[in-house]
Design a protein around this motif. Structure first.
Motif, PDB file in Angstrom:
ATOM      1  N   TYR A 120      28.814  51.482  -7.615  1.00  0.00           N
ATOM      2  CA  TYR A 120      29.789  50.390  -7.595  1.00  0.00           C
ATOM      3  C   TYR A 120      29.721  49.649  -8.912  1.00  0.00           C
ATOM      4  O   TYR A 120      28.637  49.478  -9.472  1.00  0.00           O
ATOM      5  N   ALA A 131      24.882  54.116  -5.327  1.00  0.00           N
ATOM      6  CA  ALA A 131      24.930  54.020  -3.876  1.00  0.00           C
ATOM      7  C   ALA A 131      24.870  55.416  -3.261  1.00  0.00           C
ATOM      8  O   ALA A 131      24.374  55.602  -2.151  1.00  0.00           O
ATOM      9  N   LYS A 164      18.947  54.437   7.047  1.00  0.00           N
ATOM     10  CA  LYS A 164      18.570  53.026   7.138  1.00  0.00           C
ATOM     11  C   LYS A 164      19.685  52.149   6.568  1.00  0.00           C
ATOM     12  O   LYS A 164      20.619  52.650   5.944  1.00  0.00           O
ATOM     13  N   ASN A 165      19.535  50.853   6.725  1.00  0.00           N
ATOM     14  CA  ASN A 165      20.479  49.918   6.114  1.00  0.00           C
ATOM     15  C   ASN A 165      20.535  50.168   4.616  1.00  0.00           C
ATOM     16  O   ASN A 165      19.508  50.426   3.988  1.00  0.00           O
ATOM     17  N   SER A 199      21.602  52.646   2.997  1.00  0.00           N
ATOM     18  CA  SER A 199      21.301  54.000   2.530  1.00  0.00           C
ATOM     19  C   SER A 199      22.552  54.690   1.998  1.00  0.00           C
ATOM     20  O   SER A 199      22.468  55.796   1.459  1.00  0.00           O
ATOM     21  N   LYS A 230      25.691  54.940   3.875  1.00  0.00           N
ATOM     22  CA  LYS A 230      26.557  55.512   4.916  1.00  0.00           C
ATOM     23  C   LYS A 230      28.015  55.081   4.765  1.00  0.00           C
ATOM     24  O   LYS A 230      28.923  55.906   4.769  1.00  0.00           O
ATOM     25  N   SER A 231      28.209  53.770   4.620  1.00  0.00           N
ATOM     26  CA  SER A 231      29.600  53.284   4.506  1.00  0.00           C
ATOM     27  C   SER A 231      30.230  53.745   3.197  1.00  0.00           C
ATOM     28  O   SER A 231      31.432  53.986   3.133  1.00  0.00           O
ATOM     29  N   THR A 232      29.403  53.855   2.165  1.00  0.00           N
ATOM     30  CA  THR A 232      29.924  54.329   0.885  1.00  0.00           C
ATOM     31  C   THR A 232      30.413  55.771   1.036  1.00  0.00           C
ATOM     32  O   THR A 232      31.499  56.129   0.556  1.00  0.00           O
ATOM     33  N   PHE A 283      37.791  51.060  -4.216  1.00  0.00           N
ATOM     34  CA  PHE A 283      36.587  50.467  -4.813  1.00  0.00           C
ATOM     35  C   PHE A 283      36.459  50.879  -6.262  1.00  0.00           C
ATOM     36  O   PHE A 283      36.638  52.043  -6.609  1.00  0.00           O
ATOM     37  N   GLU A 323      30.170  52.868  12.341  1.00  0.00           N
ATOM     38  CA  GLU A 323      29.545  51.966  13.316  1.00  0.00           C
ATOM     39  C   GLU A 323      30.600  51.259  14.178  1.00  0.00           C
ATOM     40  O   GLU A 323      30.658  50.022  14.208  1.00  0.00           O
ATOM     41  N   HIS A 328      23.871  53.746  14.767  1.00  0.00           N
ATOM     42  CA  HIS A 328      22.424  53.528  14.845  1.00  0.00           C
ATOM     43  C   HIS A 328      21.880  53.890  16.218  1.00  0.00           C
ATOM     44  O   HIS A 328      20.683  54.105  16.373  1.00  0.00           O
TER      45      HIS A 328
HETATM   46  N1  LIG Z   1      31.546  46.625  -2.472  1.00  0.00           N
HETATM   47  C1  LIG Z   1      30.327  46.829  -2.989  1.00  0.00           C
HETATM   48  N2  LIG Z   1      30.053  46.429  -4.256  1.00  0.00           N
HETATM   49  C2  LIG Z   1      28.836  46.622  -4.800  1.00  0.00           C
HETATM   50  N3  LIG Z   1      27.827  47.236  -4.172  1.00  0.00           N
HETATM   51  C3  LIG Z   1      28.030  47.666  -2.914  1.00  0.00           C
HETATM   52  C4  LIG Z   1      29.286  47.481  -2.258  1.00  0.00           C
HETATM   53  N4  LIG Z   1      29.204  48.010  -1.021  1.00  0.00           N
HETATM   54  C5  LIG Z   1      27.953  48.500  -0.905  1.00  0.00           C
HETATM   55  N5  LIG Z   1      27.245  48.304  -2.032  1.00  0.00           N
HETATM   56  C6  LIG Z   1      25.853  48.738  -2.281  1.00  0.00           C
HETATM   57  O1  LIG Z   1      25.780  50.131  -2.086  1.00  0.00           O
HETATM   58  C7  LIG Z   1      24.603  50.487  -1.376  1.00  0.00           C
HETATM   59  C8  LIG Z   1      24.963  51.276  -0.126  1.00  0.00           C
HETATM   60  O2  LIG Z   1      25.657  50.416   0.761  1.00  0.00           O
HETATM   61  P1  LIG Z   1      26.405  50.919   2.054  1.00  0.00           P
HETATM   62  O3  LIG Z   1      27.213  49.796   2.562  1.00  0.00           O
HETATM   63  O4  LIG Z   1      27.084  52.190   1.779  1.00  0.00           O
HETATM   64  O5  LIG Z   1      25.178  51.183   3.042  1.00  0.00           O
HETATM   65  P2  LIG Z   1      25.156  51.440   4.602  1.00  0.00           P
HETATM   66  O6  LIG Z   1      24.264  52.590   4.820  1.00  0.00           O
HETATM   67  O7  LIG Z   1      26.529  51.537   5.148  1.00  0.00           O
HETATM   68  O8  LIG Z   1      24.448  50.139   5.130  1.00  0.00           O
HETATM   69  P3  LIG Z   1      24.622  49.386   6.540  1.00  0.00           P
HETATM   70  O9  LIG Z   1      23.723  50.083   7.512  1.00  0.00           O
HETATM   71  O10 LIG Z   1      24.128  48.010   6.233  1.00  0.00           O
HETATM   72  O11 LIG Z   1      26.048  49.423   6.935  1.00  0.00           O
HETATM   73  C9  LIG Z   1      23.869  49.190  -1.099  1.00  0.00           C
HETATM   74  O12 LIG Z   1      22.851  49.041  -2.055  1.00  0.00           O
HETATM   75  C10 LIG Z   1      24.910  48.121  -1.262  1.00  0.00           C
HETATM   76  O13 LIG Z   1      24.346  46.941  -1.731  1.00  0.00           O
END
Ligand SMILES: Nc1ncnc2c1ncn2[C@@H]1O[C@H](COP(=O)(O)OP(=O)(O)OP(=O)(O)O)[C@@H](O)[C@H]1O
Ligand SMILES: [Mg+2]
Lengths: 255, 272
Positions: free
Chosen positions: B12, B19, B38-39, B41, B43-45, B58, B170, B202
């Motif tokens: 990002y 990410a 894990k949080n 990690s 997943k959403s990315t 993004f 989720e 989860h």
């Molecule tokens: N819009 C954004 N801008 C900058 N960094 C981001 C953004 N969204 C996520 N990140 C960073 O990218 C990394 C992965 O985040 P992501 O949201 O993909 O994780 P996740 O596995 O979905 O977490 P969660 O379980 O909390 O949903 C994290 O370090 C987060 O801080």
């Protein structure tokens, strides 16, 4: 769920009429009394408005609105009656105050126009769902993005108010003072700002993503779920409204 | 092959670390893939990259490629991709457009955008409302629904665009137990219909029950991509479903030497 609209649901022809026709009617009904400052013409506009509202079965709502505006209208009478620059003929003397005839007549003209504006606007506002007005405008070529902003604001603002209430309740339960004099109440709003602003920024981004994956940025031609009503009738009504405007202008020029 | 992810990486703008890094995997038509990690990690990315929000929404540096049904996501606008792959997010509330006054009209939002003719629109709206059990709510204001109902509406809105792949990020994490149940009934319908589904979750019991394979992310890298039994058997760091934990504690493996991950597989072992 609260939505900021005065719309009164109904099934009359006025409800079904093209929102843009009602918008045109509003514009013309406001313009005519200014173009032709003859009380009889203002009266005619007023009566037509009342007739349409009666047809749409929403007249009772307007009476309520008019009652609310009485205070405002009385202020116009007092101020113009006392201070209108053209005042020369005393009409009514109450103790030290002198009300003049010219000022009172002028106040009457202004109030009449004002009431006329309220009546004409009510035709649009009380019988049209804001979303229908906006989607008609989008059909006629305003950008769908602008249309979205206008219609979502109407729904999302009340939603934010609900969120604010929730946060406030939570803070109250943690002992925050939200009642009492103005100062304590204003103070109570400050801790609300953080969660509300941050919360709405996050929501805004999430909502933007959700819109995006529903093709909000598509560049092709859009379609509409709601069918638009009969074009020809609308066109005829539009023509009559515009004709009325033109006739007023001609009348003004030659009289 | 329905989805092909090839050496995907993403950082990002403003982010310190990547990410995602070096992610490679494929998904076949009709497969149900669970995504765990894990949080933070990634997943959403990953989900954003699958639906084209990365790189189109993004800002950041993307590496590698994602192909959806053969389409390269970097070259295909989201408005087109969304008819191949849909996504449902965590927060039901933020997925309501806010531009429509009824549940019925809310579903039309995406369909109007893609310019679907009105008669097909009505057909699709009625179909999805029925499918997800919200037809009786069609005249309600979307914001007045419960969390579970709203989330099913979000799913209906996405499915009305007729994607063959659905990503669920989720989808039940912000719902009460009743809402979770309702949404899982709808997810089961996606599986029945043979859609390709990727579910980030989860709650491992649900993941294990539905998934053909589980993709495990760790610090933005793909740690493991395998059947649920092997994932939960070989990654002691992750929370396994209660069934697996019970059978591990009682030392009751299946015939193939792995511990069961679903209730269905556990019962015969404990009876026998
Ligand atoms: N819009 C954004 N801008 C900058 N960094 C981001 C953004 N969204 C996520 N990140 C960073 O990218 C990394 C992965 O985040 P992501 O949201 O993909 O994780 P996740 O596995 O979905 O977490 P969660 O379980 O909390 O949903 C994290 O370090 C987060 O801080
Ligand atoms: Mg996430």
């Amino acid at each position: 769920m609260k939505v900021y609209t005065l719309y009164v649901p109904g099934k009359t022809y006025i409800h079904k009429m093209n929102p843009l026709t009602k918008l045109l009617y509003l514009a013309v009904a406001i313009a005519i009394p200014f173009i032709a400052p003859d009380p009889a013409i203002t009266m005619a506009c007023f009566l037509i408005g009342i007739f349409i509202l009666g047809w749409a079965k929403v007249l009772h709502r307007v009476i309520y609105l008019l009652a609310m505006s009485i205070l405002f209208i009385s202020t116009i009478f007092i101020i113009q009656g006392l201070y209108y620059p053209g005042n020369t003929t005393p009409y009514l003397i109450l103790g030290k105050l002198t009300f003049y005839k010219e000022g009172l007549i002028h106040a009457m003209v202004i109030s009449f126009r004002l009431v006329n504006i309220m009546i004409s606007a009510s035709v649009l506002v009380l019988t049209t769902r804001p979303s229908d007005l906006i989607s008609s405008a989008v059909r006629r070529g305003i950008s769908p993005r602008l249309g979205y902003v206008m219609s979502s604001v109407l729904q999302i603002i009340p939603q934010m108010a609900t969120t604010a209430d929730t946060i406030m309740d939570a803070q109250k339960s943690r002992g925050l003072e939200t009642e009492g004099n103005l100062k304590t109440r204003l103070k109570a709003y400050i801790p609300l700002l953080g969660p509300l602003v941050l919360g709405s920024l996050v929501s805004a981004q999430e909502r933007a993503m959700a819109l995006e994956v529903r093709a909000f940025n598509a560049t092709g031609k859009r379609t509409f779920l709601q069918n638009e009503e009969d074009y020809t009738v609308s066109k005829a009504i539009n023509a009559i409204i515009i004709l009325a405007l033109i006739l007023t202008i001609i009348w003004r020029i030659y009289s | 092959m329905k989805i092909k992810v090839d050496n995907l990486g993403f950082r990002y703008t403003g982010g310190k670390e990547r990410a995602l890094e070096g992610i490679t995997f494929t998904v076949n038509q009709g497969e149900f893939i669970g995504i765990m990690g894990k949080n933070k990690s990634g997943k959403s990315t990953l989900a954003s990259a699958l639906v084209g929000l990365i790189p189109h929404f993004f800002k950041g540096a993307m590496r590698g490629n994602v192909y959806i049904d053969g389409l390269d996501t970097q070259e295909t606008p989201i408005a087109e991709l969304c008819q191949k792959v849909g996504i449902v997010f965590q927060n039901p509330f933020n997925q309501i457009s806010g531009a429509k006054l009824t549940v019925y009209e809310e579903v039309s939002f995406g369909l109007e955008n893609i310019g679907l003719p009105r008669n097909q629109m009505i057909e699709r709206i009625e179909e999805v409302l029925e499918l997800f059990g919200i037809a009786h709510l069609k005249d309600r204001n979307p914001f007045s629904l419960s969390g579970g109902q709203m989330q099913r509406l979000a799913l209906a809105c996405i499915m009305a665009l007729r994607p063959e792949i659905v990503v669920l990020d989720e989808p039940t994490s912000q719902l009460d137990p009743l809402g979770v149940e309702e949404v899982y009934k709808s997810i089961a319908k996606l599986k029945e219909k043979g859609l390709t589904v990727l579910l980030i979750e989860h709650k491992t019991e649900y993941l294990a029950e539905y998934s053909d394979k589980i993709l495990l992310l760790e610090n933005g890298k793909l740690k493991n991509y395998d059947t649920p039994e092997r994932i939960f058997g070989t990654n002691p760091g992750i929370q396994a479903p209660v069934y697996t934990q019970v059978c591990q504690a009682l030392n009751k493996p299946k015939e193939n030497g792995l511990y069961p991950v679903t209730l269905k597989d556990t019962i015969p072992l404990l009876k026998g």
